[in-house]
Design an enzyme around this catalytic site. Structure first.
Site, mmCIF file in Angstrom:
data_model
loop_
_atom_site.group_PDB
_atom_site.id
_atom_site.type_symbol
_atom_site.label_atom_id
_atom_site.label_comp_id
_atom_site.label_asym_id
_atom_site.label_seq_id
_atom_site.Cartn_x
_atom_site.Cartn_y
_atom_site.Cartn_z
ATOM 1 N N THR A 50 -8.184 -1.536 1.915
ATOM 2 C CA THR A 50 -7.645 -2.508 0.953
ATOM 3 C C THR A 50 -8.081 -3.935 1.253
ATOM 4 O O THR A 50 -8.645 -4.601 0.375
ATOM 5 C CB THR A 50 -6.118 -2.405 0.883
ATOM 6 O OG1 THR A 50 -5.756 -1.073 0.502
ATOM 7 C CG2 THR A 50 -5.551 -3.382 -0.132
ATOM 8 N N ASP A 95 -1.379 -0.405 -4.602
ATOM 9 C CA ASP A 95 -2.669 0.184 -4.960
ATOM 10 C C ASP A 95 -2.509 1.618 -5.448
ATOM 11 O O ASP A 95 -3.317 2.111 -6.227
ATOM 12 C CB ASP A 95 -3.649 0.118 -3.783
ATOM 13 C CG ASP A 95 -3.084 0.712 -2.496
ATOM 14 O OD1 ASP A 95 -1.878 1.016 -2.448
ATOM 15 O OD2 ASP A 95 -3.863 0.861 -1.530
ATOM 16 N N HIS A 96 -1.442 2.290 -4.997
ATOM 17 C CA HIS A 96 -1.141 3.659 -5.402
ATOM 18 C C HIS A 96 0.191 4.036 -4.775
ATOM 19 O O HIS A 96 0.703 3.332 -3.899
ATOM 20 C CB HIS A 96 -2.227 4.641 -4.924
ATOM 21 C CG HIS A 96 -2.506 4.520 -3.456
ATOM 22 N ND1 HIS A 96 -1.631 4.980 -2.483
ATOM 23 C CD2 HIS A 96 -3.538 3.949 -2.779
ATOM 24 C CE1 HIS A 96 -2.117 4.702 -1.289
ATOM 25 N NE2 HIS A 96 -3.273 4.069 -1.432
ATOM 26 N N HIS A 115 2.468 8.627 4.502
ATOM 27 C CA HIS A 115 1.632 9.759 4.921
ATOM 28 C C HIS A 115 2.369 10.614 5.951
ATOM 29 O O HIS A 115 2.208 11.837 5.983
ATOM 30 C CB HIS A 115 0.311 9.262 5.513
ATOM 31 C CG HIS A 115 -0.725 8.912 4.495
ATOM 32 N ND1 HIS A 115 -1.312 9.845 3.669
ATOM 33 C CD2 HIS A 115 -1.290 7.715 4.166
ATOM 34 C CE1 HIS A 115 -2.196 9.251 2.876
ATOM 35 N NE2 HIS A 115 -2.197 7.958 3.156
ATOM 36 N N HIS A 145 -1.725 10.704 -1.215
ATOM 37 C CA HIS A 145 -1.469 9.852 -2.368
ATOM 38 C C HIS A 145 -1.106 10.686 -3.592
ATOM 39 O O HIS A 145 -1.411 11.883 -3.655
ATOM 40 C CB HIS A 145 -2.711 9.017 -2.696
ATOM 41 C CG HIS A 145 -3.152 8.139 -1.576
ATOM 42 N ND1 HIS A 145 -4.355 7.466 -1.591
ATOM 43 C CD2 HIS A 145 -2.566 7.813 -0.389
ATOM 44 C CE1 HIS A 145 -4.490 6.769 -0.473
ATOM 45 N NE2 HIS A 145 -3.412 6.970 0.274
ATOM 46 N N GLU A 171 -1.223 -7.742 2.227
ATOM 47 C CA GLU A 171 -1.028 -6.298 2.102
ATOM 48 C C GLU A 171 -0.007 -5.777 3.104
ATOM 49 O O GLU A 171 -0.113 -6.037 4.304
ATOM 50 C CB GLU A 171 -2.347 -5.553 2.329
ATOM 51 C CG GLU A 171 -2.200 -4.045 2.129
ATOM 52 C CD GLU A 171 -3.207 -3.205 2.906
ATOM 53 O OE1 GLU A 171 -3.366 -2.021 2.554
ATOM 54 O OE2 GLU A 171 -3.818 -3.719 3.862
ATOM 55 N N ASP A 225 2.086 2.590 3.484
ATOM 56 C CA ASP A 225 1.300 3.791 3.189
ATOM 57 C C ASP A 225 1.260 4.733 4.384
ATOM 58 O O ASP A 225 1.398 5.957 4.239
ATOM 59 C CB ASP A 225 -0.113 3.370 2.792
ATOM 60 C CG ASP A 225 -1.007 4.551 2.460
ATOM 61 O OD1 ASP A 225 -0.731 5.242 1.474
ATOM 62 O OD2 ASP A 225 -1.993 4.771 3.196
ATOM 63 N N ASP A 265 0.839 -1.197 0.000
ATOM 64 C CA ASP A 265 0.000 0.000 0.000
ATOM 65 C C ASP A 265 0.878 1.252 0.000
ATOM 66 O O ASP A 265 1.729 1.425 0.867
ATOM 67 C CB ASP A 265 -0.905 0.004 1.233
ATOM 68 C CG ASP A 265 -2.127 0.879 1.057
ATOM 69 O OD1 ASP A 265 -1.970 2.038 0.645
ATOM 70 O OD2 ASP A 265 -3.244 0.405 1.338
ATOM 71 N N SER A 320 -7.424 4.092 -1.342
ATOM 72 C CA SER A 320 -7.246 2.644 -1.251
ATOM 73 C C SER A 320 -8.537 1.878 -1.506
ATOM 74 O O SER A 320 -8.490 0.710 -1.898
ATOM 75 C CB SER A 320 -6.679 2.264 0.122
ATOM 76 O OG SER A 320 -5.351 2.714 0.252
#
Length: 491
Positions: free
Chosen positions: A145, A319-320, A280, A435, A271, A276, A48, A91
């Site tokens: 997710t 996912d990004h 952030h 993101h 995952e 992620d 992620d 997500s």
């Protein structure tokens, strides 16, 4: 000679698993071979927020001579990640694309863009085919997710409702994070309180395993939800903060393989969700550690693949991207030293917890805080000139520290300032704390892995995953490419 080449090309097209490569431009055209058996053991790994920069940063911080397993996989691709309504996805929409092969709106869990129609997930299709299924994550099991693979909801924020769908999902193996939707506050906010999620799972026939010993006692065929210690958001700890006695993502993946293996095959999604979260927070060191932890889970699948090469498919993607991470910054120019991040001994989140304690106890002075920076970040250490704090650094940090010691709800400005200094010295840059729309990598090996080369939208990856497993289904009417509304002329 030309006729011989044409004949050879046709022969290659008829051979199972073969592709024809144009040596002039280096592209491989994967052929669809109806006689090739589908993949029966399918692994989908989702980092992620993990872009190429995050992968390379993790590699750069590995011990000398080590390498990442995922980058050794022979097939590579590039995936665009747009949602139907936003150029930059979240997500939920991205997870839906990977789980169902359909595009949708941000915030939506495995439902169509009208937020009324449910979309069939690869987990549900695999279960119909008699395969066992597993979902593993380092964040909450009801986070966006993982939720996209077993639940359906018009909003990712309905996490108690999402968590309540676990028991009826048919998933054989849930592991990693706890359910944030089971927290009292989340149950109080829910439109309908379905009750305690643990109790629902037990009543539904699930075993709950809270440590490695309990999980090892579970026999294949028994559905189980496995989790250990979890934080305030129901997630596992960042890899660099983790208790060595706790199971990590690799251990949960290995146990999943043991429990899911059977003659009809399995599908497992794993995952690395904390990647992620670190992005952030612009916490480069935590990013690298969690990508490395995620990669160790990939190694578990690779070990299984070596024993089952013809029936196993491993796909690693994201996912990004998150944070707009750059390996290089203006301040450092070409003098980048990413391994300076190894001086950081705990995640930024864990350090912020310490700063919050300092604020509440009001016993820590600025000189004491500087001593902590040397212990936890290496900053101020005389052993490396790159870690020495200038007079300007100290002034900036003192202002941030004083501000952060003010009573709540004053924000913590000290911790991000500390992290930013170490990032700059290491040559790390961040473009945002959210993101981005940067395409993400794909790495693959095994049965039908060639289908995952090239550049394509995330919905196509979801569709190809189903095709590789032998699942037939309709193609996505929305290919996942963001299409902005046409500009209107001025009145």
């Amino acid at each position: 000679m030309q006729r011989t080449w044409i004949t050879l090309s046709l022969l290659l097209l008829l051979l199972p698993g073969c592709s024809v490569r144009n040596t002039a431009i280096g592209d491989a055209v994967e052929t669809s071979v109806p006689t090739a058996p589908p993949a029966r053991h399918v692994f989908l790994f989702i980092g992620d927020g993990m872009g190429l920069a995050q992968v390379e940063l993790a590699r750069a911080l590995l011990p000398e001579g080590d390498s990442l397993a995922m980058t050794s996989l022979p097939v590579t691709g590039l995936v665009s990640t747009h949602a139907l309504d936003h150029y930059i996805t979240d997500s939920a929409a991205a997870g839906t694309a990977l789980a169902t092969g359909h595009g949708t709106m941000v915030g939506t869990i495995a439902m169509g863009s009208n937020r009324l129609d449910t979309l069939k997930t690869i987990v549900e299709i695999a279960e119909t085919a008699g395969m066992r299924t597993g979902i593993v994550t380092s964040v909450g099991i009801d986070n966006a997710t993982p939720a996209c693979f077993y639940a359906h909801s018009p909003s990712r924020t309905r996490i108690h409702d999402i968590a309540s769908q676990m028991v009826g999902s048919g998933v054989d193996y849930f592991a990693g994070g706890y359910a944030e939707g089971n927290f009292p506050l989340m149950r109080a906010r829910a439109e309908l309180d379905y009750g305690d999620i643990d109790s629902l799972m037990l009543a539904g026939g699930y075993r709950i395993a809270r440590n490695a010993r309990e999980l090892r006692e579970v026999q294949p065929g028994k559905p189980v939800w496995a989790y250990g210690q979890y934080g305030r958001s129901a997630a596992m700890a960042f890899a660099m903060d983790a208790d060595s006695r706790e199971m990590d993502l690799a251990a949960y993946t290995g146990e999943g393989i043991r429990l899911l293996e059977n003659p009809k095959g399995f599908f497992m999604m794993v995952e690395g969700g904390k990647i992620d979260w670190a992005c952030h927070g612009n916490d480069a060191a935590a990013v690298a550690h969690d990508v490395a932890s995620f990669d160790r889970a990939v190694r578990q699948a690779l070990a299984f693949y070596r024993s089952h090469p013809s029936s196993t498919l491993i796909v690693v993607t994201a996912d990004h991207e998150c944070g707009g991470l750059s390996l290089g910054n203006t301040a450092g120019g070409y003098e980048s030293r990413p391994r300076l991040l190894l001086n950081q001994k705990l995640s930024l989140e864990r350090f912020m917890d310490k700063v919050a304690l300092w604020r509440s106890e009001r016993r820590v002075t600025f000189p004491m805080a500087l001593d902590s920076l040397e212990v936890f970040f290496g900053l101020g250490s005389p052993r490396d000139s790159a870690l020495v704090l200038s007079a300007r650094n100290r002034r900036e940090l003192q202002v941030a520290f004083t501000s952060s010691m003010a009573p709540f709800p004053a924000p913590d400005r000290f911790s991000p300032a500390v992290s930013a200094i170490l990032n700059r010295r290491a040559g790390i840059g961040w473009g945002s704390r959210v993101h981005t729309a940067v395409p993400v990598p794909v790495f693959a090996i095994g049965a039908h892995a060639g289908m995952f080369s090239g550049s394509y939208p995330n919905t196509v990856l979801g569709q190809r995953l189903m095709q590789a497993a032998g699942f037939s289904g309709a193609t996505d009417p929305h290919p996942g490419e963001f299409s902005p509304a046409p500009a209107r002329s001025a009145p």
